[in-house]
Motif scaffolding. Structure first.
Motif, PDB file in Angstrom:
ATOM      1  N   LEU A 220      -6.477 -13.188  -4.221  1.00  0.00           N
ATOM      2  CA  LEU A 220      -6.780 -12.519  -2.965  1.00  0.00           C
ATOM      3  C   LEU A 220      -7.244 -11.091  -3.209  1.00  0.00           C
ATOM      4  CD1 LEU A 220      -3.929 -13.561  -0.494  1.00  0.00           C
ATOM      5  CD2 LEU A 220      -6.356 -14.144  -0.330  1.00  0.00           C
ATOM      6  N   PRO A 221      -8.187 -10.608  -2.413  1.00  0.00           N
ATOM      7  CA  PRO A 221      -8.558  -9.191  -2.497  1.00  0.00           C
ATOM      8  C   PRO A 221      -7.373  -8.296  -2.177  1.00  0.00           C
ATOM      9  CG  PRO A 221     -10.144 -10.439  -1.187  1.00  0.00           C
ATOM     10  CD  PRO A 221      -8.968 -11.341  -1.413  1.00  0.00           C
ATOM     11  N   VAL A 222      -7.474  -7.047  -2.590  1.00  0.00           N
ATOM     12  CA  VAL A 222      -6.426  -6.066  -2.340  1.00  0.00           C
ATOM     13  C   VAL A 222      -7.023  -4.865  -1.621  1.00  0.00           C
ATOM     14  CG1 VAL A 222      -4.674  -4.560  -3.370  1.00  0.00           C
ATOM     15  CG2 VAL A 222      -5.159  -6.794  -4.395  1.00  0.00           C
ATOM     16  N   VAL A 223      -6.367  -4.448  -0.554  1.00  0.00           N
ATOM     17  CA  VAL A 223      -6.786  -3.265   0.193  1.00  0.00           C
ATOM     18  C   VAL A 223      -5.738  -2.173  -0.007  1.00  0.00           C
ATOM     19  CG1 VAL A 223      -7.168  -2.299   2.499  1.00  0.00           C
ATOM     20  CG2 VAL A 223      -8.103  -4.550   1.908  1.00  0.00           C
ATOM     21  N   LEU A 224      -6.183  -0.971  -0.349  1.00  0.00           N
ATOM     22  CA  LEU A 224      -5.292   0.172  -0.563  1.00  0.00           C
ATOM     23  C   LEU A 224      -5.520   1.224   0.509  1.00  0.00           C
ATOM     24  CD1 LEU A 224      -5.934   0.741  -4.411  1.00  0.00           C
ATOM     25  CD2 LEU A 224      -4.325  -0.871  -3.354  1.00  0.00           C
ATOM     26  N   TRP A 225      -4.432   1.906   0.902  1.00  0.00           N
ATOM     27  CA  TRP A 225      -4.555   3.055   1.820  1.00  0.00           C
ATOM     28  C   TRP A 225      -3.744   4.200   1.243  1.00  0.00           C
ATOM     29  CZ3 TRP A 225      -4.968   2.374   7.804  1.00  0.00           C
ATOM     30  CH2 TRP A 225      -5.364   3.586   8.383  1.00  0.00           C
ATOM     31  N   HIS A 226      -4.430   5.295   0.954  1.00  0.00           N
ATOM     32  CA  HIS A 226      -3.794   6.450   0.317  1.00  0.00           C
ATOM     33  C   HIS A 226      -2.892   7.207   1.281  1.00  0.00           C
ATOM     34  CE1 HIS A 226      -6.320   9.405   2.405  1.00  0.00           C
ATOM     35  NE2 HIS A 226      -7.355   8.610   2.187  1.00  0.00           N
TER      36      HIS A 226
ATOM     37  N   LYS B 223     -11.057 -14.458   4.190  1.00  0.00           N
ATOM     38  CA  LYS B 223     -10.028 -15.484   3.998  1.00  0.00           C
ATOM     39  C   LYS B 223      -8.633 -14.895   3.790  1.00  0.00           C
ATOM     40  CE  LYS B 223     -13.253 -18.893   2.115  1.00  0.00           C
ATOM     41  NZ  LYS B 223     -13.577 -19.768   0.957  1.00  0.00           N
ATOM     42  N   GLY B 224      -8.527 -13.590   3.874  1.00  0.00           N
ATOM     43  CA  GLY B 224      -7.230 -12.950   3.731  1.00  0.00           C
ATOM     44  C   GLY B 224      -7.194 -11.956   2.589  1.00  0.00           C
ATOM     45  N   TYR B 225      -6.209 -11.078   2.646  1.00  0.00           N
ATOM     46  CA  TYR B 225      -6.080 -10.040   1.628  1.00  0.00           C
ATOM     47  C   TYR B 225      -4.634  -9.570   1.541  1.00  0.00           C
ATOM     48  CZ  TYR B 225      -5.933  -6.795   5.600  1.00  0.00           C
ATOM     49  OH  TYR B 225      -5.589  -6.142   6.751  1.00  0.00           O
ATOM     50  N   ASN B 226      -4.287  -8.978   0.416  1.00  0.00           N
ATOM     51  CA  ASN B 226      -3.021  -8.274   0.254  1.00  0.00           C
ATOM     52  C   ASN B 226      -3.269  -6.787   0.467  1.00  0.00           C
ATOM     53  OD1 ASN B 226      -1.466 -10.603  -0.444  1.00  0.00           O
ATOM     54  ND2 ASN B 226      -2.335 -10.517  -2.509  1.00  0.00           N
ATOM     55  N   ALA B 227      -2.243  -6.074   0.894  1.00  0.00           N
ATOM     56  CA  ALA B 227      -2.415  -4.654   1.215  1.00  0.00           C
ATOM     57  C   ALA B 227      -1.313  -3.824   0.567  1.00  0.00           C
ATOM     58  CB  ALA B 227      -2.399  -4.452   2.725  1.00  0.00           C
ATOM     59  N   ILE B 228      -1.698  -2.667   0.050  1.00  0.00           N
ATOM     60  CA  ILE B 228      -0.740  -1.723  -0.529  1.00  0.00           C
ATOM     61  C   ILE B 228      -0.950  -0.370   0.127  1.00  0.00           C
ATOM     62  CG2 ILE B 228       0.176  -0.653  -2.609  1.00  0.00           C
ATOM     63  CD1 ILE B 228      -1.075  -2.874  -4.254  1.00  0.00           C
ATOM     64  N   GLY B 229       0.093   0.147   0.766  1.00  0.00           N
ATOM     65  CA  GLY B 229       0.032   1.455   1.396  1.00  0.00           C
ATOM     66  C   GLY B 229       0.862   2.460   0.631  1.00  0.00           C
ATOM     67  N   PHE B 230       0.283   3.610   0.368  1.00  0.00           N
ATOM     68  CA  PHE B 230       0.952   4.676  -0.374  1.00  0.00           C
ATOM     69  C   PHE B 230       1.423   5.736   0.613  1.00  0.00           C
ATOM     70  CE2 PHE B 230      -1.857   2.477  -3.150  1.00  0.00           C
ATOM     71  CZ  PHE B 230      -1.244   2.460  -4.395  1.00  0.00           C
ATOM     72  N   SER B 231       2.727   6.002   0.633  1.00  0.00           N
ATOM     73  CA  SER B 231       3.325   6.975   1.532  1.00  0.00           C
ATOM     74  C   SER B 231       2.947   6.658   2.979  1.00  0.00           C
ATOM     75  CB  SER B 231       2.922   8.388   1.109  1.00  0.00           C
ATOM     76  OG  SER B 231       3.723   9.363   1.744  1.00  0.00           O
TER      77      SER B 231
ATOM     78  N   LEU C  66       2.132  -7.403   2.634  1.00  0.00           N
ATOM     79  CA  LEU C  66       2.067  -5.954   2.825  1.00  0.00           C
ATOM     80  C   LEU C  66       3.077  -5.297   1.908  1.00  0.00           C
ATOM     81  CD1 LEU C  66       1.285  -3.308   4.230  1.00  0.00           C
ATOM     82  CD2 LEU C  66       2.927  -3.888   6.044  1.00  0.00           C
ATOM     83  N   ILE C  67       2.609  -4.377   1.078  1.00  0.00           N
ATOM     84  CA  ILE C  67       3.474  -3.636   0.149  1.00  0.00           C
ATOM     85  C   ILE C  67       3.375  -2.160   0.506  1.00  0.00           C
ATOM     86  CG2 ILE C  67       3.922  -3.069  -2.269  1.00  0.00           C
ATOM     87  CD1 ILE C  67       2.314  -5.669  -2.963  1.00  0.00           C
ATOM     88  N   THR C  68       4.505  -1.550   0.822  1.00  0.00           N
ATOM     89  CA  THR C  68       4.492  -0.124   1.154  1.00  0.00           C
ATOM     90  C   THR C  68       5.281   0.639   0.103  1.00  0.00           C
ATOM     91  OG1 THR C  68       6.445  -0.284   2.611  1.00  0.00           O
ATOM     92  CG2 THR C  68       4.294  -0.630   3.611  1.00  0.00           C
ATOM     93  N   LEU C  69       4.631   1.594  -0.508  1.00  0.00           N
ATOM     94  CA  LEU C  69       5.242   2.434  -1.538  1.00  0.00           C
ATOM     95  C   LEU C  69       5.594   3.784  -0.919  1.00  0.00           C
ATOM     96  CD1 LEU C  69       2.683   1.631  -4.366  1.00  0.00           C
ATOM     97  CD2 LEU C  69       4.999   0.741  -4.207  1.00  0.00           C
TER      98      LEU C  69
END
Length: 315
Positions: free
Chosen positions: A42-48, A116-124, A145-148
Motif C-alpha cells: 500500500l502507498p504511504v502518506v506522511l504529514w509533518h 485502492k487505499g493507503y497507510n498514513a503516518i502523522g508526525f506530532s 493510521l500511525i501517529t507519532l
C-alpha cells in the motif's frame, strides 16, 4: 518566527533567510513523492509536524527514502500544504487545520495511486490532522493510521516548542494562556485549535474550532465514528520522555481529569472513549499503543524499521 524586540530583527531576518534557503535547497533535492515501482504494498502518506516541511533531507525526506527502501519501491507521498515549500512551513503555525484537512482531502482524491487505499503516518500535530482526514474523508480509504507523538486530546502547555527562537516559543505560549479561545487567535494560530484547558472545559468545547469537533465533544457525529471504525488499525506512539507535548499522555488519547491539570484520567474512563467509538475499536483490537524512550519525535532508524515498517507491509 515572531520578532518581539527591535534589537532582534537582524537576527530574525538572518534566521528567516537561512530557513528559506534550507527549504528551497531541500525542495530541489527532495520531492513530495518518491518510489512507486512496487504495487504490491500500500502507498504511504506522511504529514509533518509543527516547524517542519514535507521533504527536506534532514527530516521527512530521509523517512521517505527509508520507507521506499524497506518496502522495495513502495509509493510514498509526503504532504506539502499550500503548493510550495514556504507555505508548507507556515502551515504548521498559521493555516487553520480545517483548511489544511480540506486541502489534503482534495489532493488525496486526485492522486490515482491512492485510489485502492493507503497507510498514513502523522508526525506530532500531523497525527491529529491525519485522524481528521480519516474521519472526514473516507475516500480514498485510509487503512492503517500511525501517529507519532500526536496530540489526540490536545495540549495544555507548550514547553520547548519547536520554533526558530525561544522568544517565539514564549510568545506563542503566552498567547495560548491568555486568549486561546478568542475567534482571532483560533483563526490565526494552529496550536490554539487543539489547546485543551482542563480547568475550563466548557470554554474549551465552545471555543475550540478543530479538536472539540473531531473528538465529538460538541455533538456526536456518527459520520466520524463510522469512518474511524473503517481503519484496520489505529497505532498511537507515545514518546515517554517528551518535553514538548504536555501532557505526553495525549499521545495515547489520554488527558487530565476535568477540573485540574495533574492527574491523568484512564483512557477507558474518558468521555471521548465512547463518544468517538474508540471503545468498540478497542474491543476489536484495532487500537495499538506503542511507547518509545526518548524526547519528542526522537526515534532511531532501527526502531522505525522494527516497529513501523511491519505495519506498512501488512496486506
Amino acid at each position: 518566527m515572531i520578532c518581539l524586540f527591535p534589537s532582534s530583527r537582524i537576527v530574525c531576518l538572518l534566521c528567516w533567510l537561512f530557513l528559506i534557503l534550507a527549504l528551497v535547497l531541500g525542495y530541489i533535492w527532495w520531492k513530495p513523492t518518491k518510489g512507486g515501482t512496487n504495487a504490491d504494498v500500500l502507498p504511504v502518506v506522511l504529514w509533518h509536524g509543527m516547524g517542519d516541511t514535507c521533504c527536506v533531507p534532514f527530516s521527512l525526506g530521509s523517512i521517505m527514502s527509508l520507507i521506499v527502501e524497506q518496502t522495495k519501491g513502495g509509493y510514498v507521498r509526503s504532504l506539502e500544504i499550500g503548493g510550495n515549500v514556504v507555505l508548507d512551513w507556515e502551515s504548521g503555525f498559521f493555516i487553520h487545520p480545517n483548511e489544511q484537512v480540506e486541502y489534503v482531502c482534495q489532493q488525496l482524491q486526485l492522486d490515482e495511486r491512492l485510489a485502492k487505499g493507503y497507510n498514513a503516518i502523522g508526525f506530532s500535530q500531523g497525527g491529529q490532522f491525519l485522524r481528521a482526514v480519516a474521519q472526514r474523508c473516507p475516500n480514498p480509504p485510509m487503512r492503517t493510521l500511525i501517529t507519532l507523538g500526536g496530540q489526540h486530546q490536545g495540549i495544555f502547555g507548550l514547553p520547548m516548542c519547536p520554533t526558530l527562537t525561544i522568544r517565539s516559543c514564549d510568545y506563542i505560549t503566552r498567547l495560548l494562556d491568555d486568549a486561546a479561545y478568542t475567534p482571532e487567535v483560533q483563526s490565526k494560530l494552529v496550536q490554539a485549535t487543539y489547546w485543551h484547558d482542563p480547568i475550563m472545559e466548557n470554554k474549551y468545547r465552545l471555543g475550540s474550532t478543530f479538536l472539540a469537533d473531531i473528538n465529538n465533544e460538541l455533538i456526536i457525529n456518527e459520520f466520524y465514528i463510522e469512518n474511524l471504525r473503517k481503519l484496520k488499525k489505529f497505532v498511537m506512539v507515545q514518546f515517554l520522555n517528551d518535553t514538548i507535548v504536555q501532557p505526553k499522555e495525549s499521545q495515547w488519547f489520554q488527558y487530565y481529569t476535568s477540573g485540574q491539570n495533574k492527574v491523568i484520567q484512564p483512557f477507558t474512563e474518558s468521555k471521548v472513549y465512547e463518544d468517538l467509538g474508540l471503545n468498540k475499536m478497542h474491543r476489536q483490537g484495532k487500537l495499538v499503543f506503542l511507547g518509545v524512550e526518548g524526547d519528542h519525535l526522537a526515534i532511531s532508524k532501527a526502531w522505525f524499521i522494527q516497529n513501523i515498517v511491519p505495519l506498512l507491509l501488512e496486506k
